[in-house]
Design a protein around this motif. Structure first.
Motif, PDB file in Angstrom:
ATOM      1  N   LEU A  76       0.827  -1.303   0.139  1.00 22.98           N
ATOM      2  CA  LEU A  76       0.057   0.069  -0.013  1.00 22.98           C
ATOM      3  C   LEU A  76       1.029   1.391   0.140  1.00 22.98           C
ATOM      4  O   LEU A  76       0.558   2.246  -0.680  1.00 22.98           O
ATOM      5  CB  LEU A  76      -0.912  -0.146   1.052  1.00 22.98           C
ATOM      6  N   ARG A  77       2.120   1.350   0.790  1.00 17.90           N
ATOM      7  CA  ARG A  77       2.977   2.312   0.955  1.00 17.90           C
ATOM      8  C   ARG A  77       3.651   2.622  -0.632  1.00 17.90           C
ATOM      9  O   ARG A  77       3.829   3.922  -0.587  1.00 17.90           O
ATOM     10  CB  ARG A  77       3.921   2.218   1.799  1.00 17.90           C
ATOM     11  N   LEU A  78       3.700   1.726  -1.328  1.00 15.50           N
ATOM     12  CA  LEU A  78       4.212   1.933  -2.640  1.00 15.50           C
ATOM     13  C   LEU A  78       3.246   2.898  -3.690  1.00 15.50           C
ATOM     14  O   LEU A  78       3.739   3.731  -4.439  1.00 15.50           O
ATOM     15  CB  LEU A  78       4.399   0.643  -3.528  1.00 15.50           C
ATOM     16  N   VAL A  79       1.932   2.790  -3.131  1.00 19.48           N
ATOM     17  CA  VAL A  79       1.005   3.539  -3.865  1.00 19.48           C
ATOM     18  C   VAL A  79       0.546   4.659  -3.090  1.00 19.48           C
ATOM     19  O   VAL A  79       0.280   5.880  -3.743  1.00 19.48           O
ATOM     20  CB  VAL A  79      -0.234   2.744  -4.284  1.00 19.48           C
ATOM     21  N   TRP A  80       0.265   4.761  -1.923  1.00 20.88           N
ATOM     22  CA  TRP A  80      -0.181   5.661  -1.108  1.00 20.88           C
ATOM     23  C   TRP A  80       0.405   5.837   0.243  1.00 20.88           C
ATOM     24  O   TRP A  80       0.296   5.164   1.053  1.00 20.88           O
ATOM     25  CB  TRP A  80      -1.649   5.350  -0.736  1.00 20.88           C
ATOM     26  N   ASN A  81       1.435   7.046   0.478  1.00 14.41           N
ATOM     27  CA  ASN A  81       1.848   7.116   1.631  1.00 14.41           C
ATOM     28  C   ASN A  81       2.376   8.578   1.979  1.00 14.41           C
ATOM     29  O   ASN A  81       3.381   9.176   2.053  1.00 14.41           O
ATOM     30  CB  ASN A  81       3.300   6.395   1.919  1.00 14.41           C
ATOM     31  N   PRO A  82       1.167   9.484   2.089  1.00 13.90           N
ATOM     32  CA  PRO A  82       1.471  10.832   2.595  1.00 13.90           C
ATOM     33  C   PRO A  82       2.110  10.965   3.663  1.00 13.90           C
ATOM     34  O   PRO A  82       2.879  11.974   3.926  1.00 13.90           O
ATOM     35  CB  PRO A  82      -0.050  11.394   2.459  1.00 13.90           C
ATOM     36  N   ARG A  83       1.987  10.175   4.706  1.00 17.20           N
ATOM     37  CA  ARG A  83       2.780  10.426   6.135  1.00 17.20           C
ATOM     38  C   ARG A  83       4.373  10.326   5.903  1.00 17.20           C
ATOM     39  O   ARG A  83       4.960  11.143   6.406  1.00 17.20           O
ATOM     40  CB  ARG A  83       2.164   9.343   7.251  1.00 17.20           C
ATOM     41  N   TRP A  84       4.787   9.369   4.882  1.00 14.49           N
ATOM     42  CA  TRP A  84       6.233   9.271   4.816  1.00 14.49           C
ATOM     43  C   TRP A  84       6.609  10.618   3.978  1.00 14.49           C
ATOM     44  O   TRP A  84       7.725  10.991   4.271  1.00 14.49           O
ATOM     45  CB  TRP A  84       6.532   7.993   3.835  1.00 14.49           C
ATOM     46  N   ASN A  85       5.754  11.010   3.050  1.00 16.95           N
ATOM     47  CA  ASN A  85       6.084  12.338   2.222  1.00 16.95           C
ATOM     48  C   ASN A  85       6.316  13.324   3.196  1.00 16.95           C
ATOM     49  O   ASN A  85       7.202  14.062   3.028  1.00 16.95           O
ATOM     50  CB  ASN A  85       5.276  12.827   1.196  1.00 16.95           C
ATOM     51  N   GLN A  86       5.490  13.560   4.255  1.00 17.83           N
ATOM     52  CA  GLN A  86       5.529  14.564   5.171  1.00 17.83           C
ATOM     53  C   GLN A  86       6.922  14.232   6.133  1.00 17.83           C
ATOM     54  O   GLN A  86       7.568  15.219   6.458  1.00 17.83           O
ATOM     55  CB  GLN A  86       4.297  14.653   6.165  1.00 17.83           C
ATOM     56  N   SER A  87       7.117  13.185   6.403  1.00 18.67           N
ATOM     57  CA  SER A  87       8.517  12.836   7.173  1.00 18.67           C
ATOM     58  C   SER A  87       9.488  13.056   6.409  1.00 18.67           C
ATOM     59  O   SER A  87      10.550  13.615   6.966  1.00 18.67           O
ATOM     60  CB  SER A  87       8.538  11.224   7.646  1.00 18.67           C
ATOM     61  N   LEU A  88       9.853  12.948   5.019  1.00 17.64           N
ATOM     62  CA  LEU A  88      10.763  13.578   4.196  1.00 17.64           C
ATOM     63  C   LEU A  88      10.921  14.940   4.181  1.00 17.64           C
ATOM     64  O   LEU A  88      11.842  15.454   4.251  1.00 17.64           O
ATOM     65  CB  LEU A  88      10.454  12.886   2.933  1.00 17.64           C
ATOM     66  N   PHE A  89       9.486  15.587   4.303  1.00 18.07           N
ATOM     67  CA  PHE A  89       9.950  17.072   4.487  1.00 18.07           C
ATOM     68  C   PHE A  89      10.187  17.653   5.704  1.00 18.07           C
ATOM     69  O   PHE A  89      11.176  18.491   5.660  1.00 18.07           O
ATOM     70  CB  PHE A  89       8.372  17.583   4.189  1.00 18.07           C
ATOM     71  N   VAL A  90       9.961  16.893   6.608  1.00 17.04           N
ATOM     72  CA  VAL A  90      10.750  17.191   8.020  1.00 17.04           C
ATOM     73  C   VAL A  90      11.920  16.958   8.043  1.00 17.04           C
ATOM     74  O   VAL A  90      12.774  17.975   8.562  1.00 17.04           O
ATOM     75  CB  VAL A  90       9.813  16.384   9.031  1.00 17.04           C
TER      76      VAL A  90
END
Length: 154
Positions: free
Chosen positions: A67-81
């Motif tokens: 699922l994370r391969l397709v949808w992972n907004p929290r990880w994208n936010q963590s990368l921004f952090v």
């Protein structure tokens, strides 16, 4: 090469770098800062418990990984952090990076019950490196605490 063949290969030359990666992502590989936060009773309080912000899970199920391969907004936010933390450590855009880190931490804390005895939020950037056989933590940045209720999380 004839003009017709050259015209056909021109788009392919432009597209090739996007299709075949160069694998030159980083100029230098350096330790990334770890973001830790604490809730404090007052701005001068030193009794807060430091916690890692958004620690990585020890295990991720196969279904969740798919699922994370397709949808992972929290990880994208963590990368921004992490990007903000690196910029703050390098003293690039310090005001923006500091504000964004306070905002992201406060937004995560808004989902938990508030502790009225600890209304101040502080974070720090910690670099962990190995010296021989021991791991050493070095606090690089620790801005002044902010009142949690005054941080705009929108």
């Amino acid at each position: 090469m004839s003009p017709d063949v050259s015209a056909l290969l021109s788009p392919l030359r432009l597209l090739a770098p996007a299709l075949v990666p160069s694998w030159n992502f980083f100029d230098v590989i350096a330790p990334a800062p770890r973001v830790e936060y604490a809730l404090l009773a007052s701005p001068g309080d030193a009794t807060g418990t430091w916690r890692v912000f958004r620690p990585r899970p020890e295990r991720v199920s196969l279904a969740r990984m798919a699922l994370r391969l397709v949808w992972n907004p929290r990880w994208n936010q963590s990368l921004f952090v992490m990007s903000c933390a690196e910029r703050l450590a390098e003293d690039r855009t310090p005001e923006h990076s500091e504000a964004e880190l306070f905002k992201r931490i406060a937004a995560d804390l808004a989902a938990e019950p508030a502790d009225p005895a600890r209304p101040w939020l502080c974070f720090r950037l910690v670099f962990v490196h190995r010296e021989g056989e021991t791991l050493t933590e070095e606090v690089m940045v620790q801005p002044a605490p902010r009142r949690l209720a005054e941080i705009d999380i929108r």
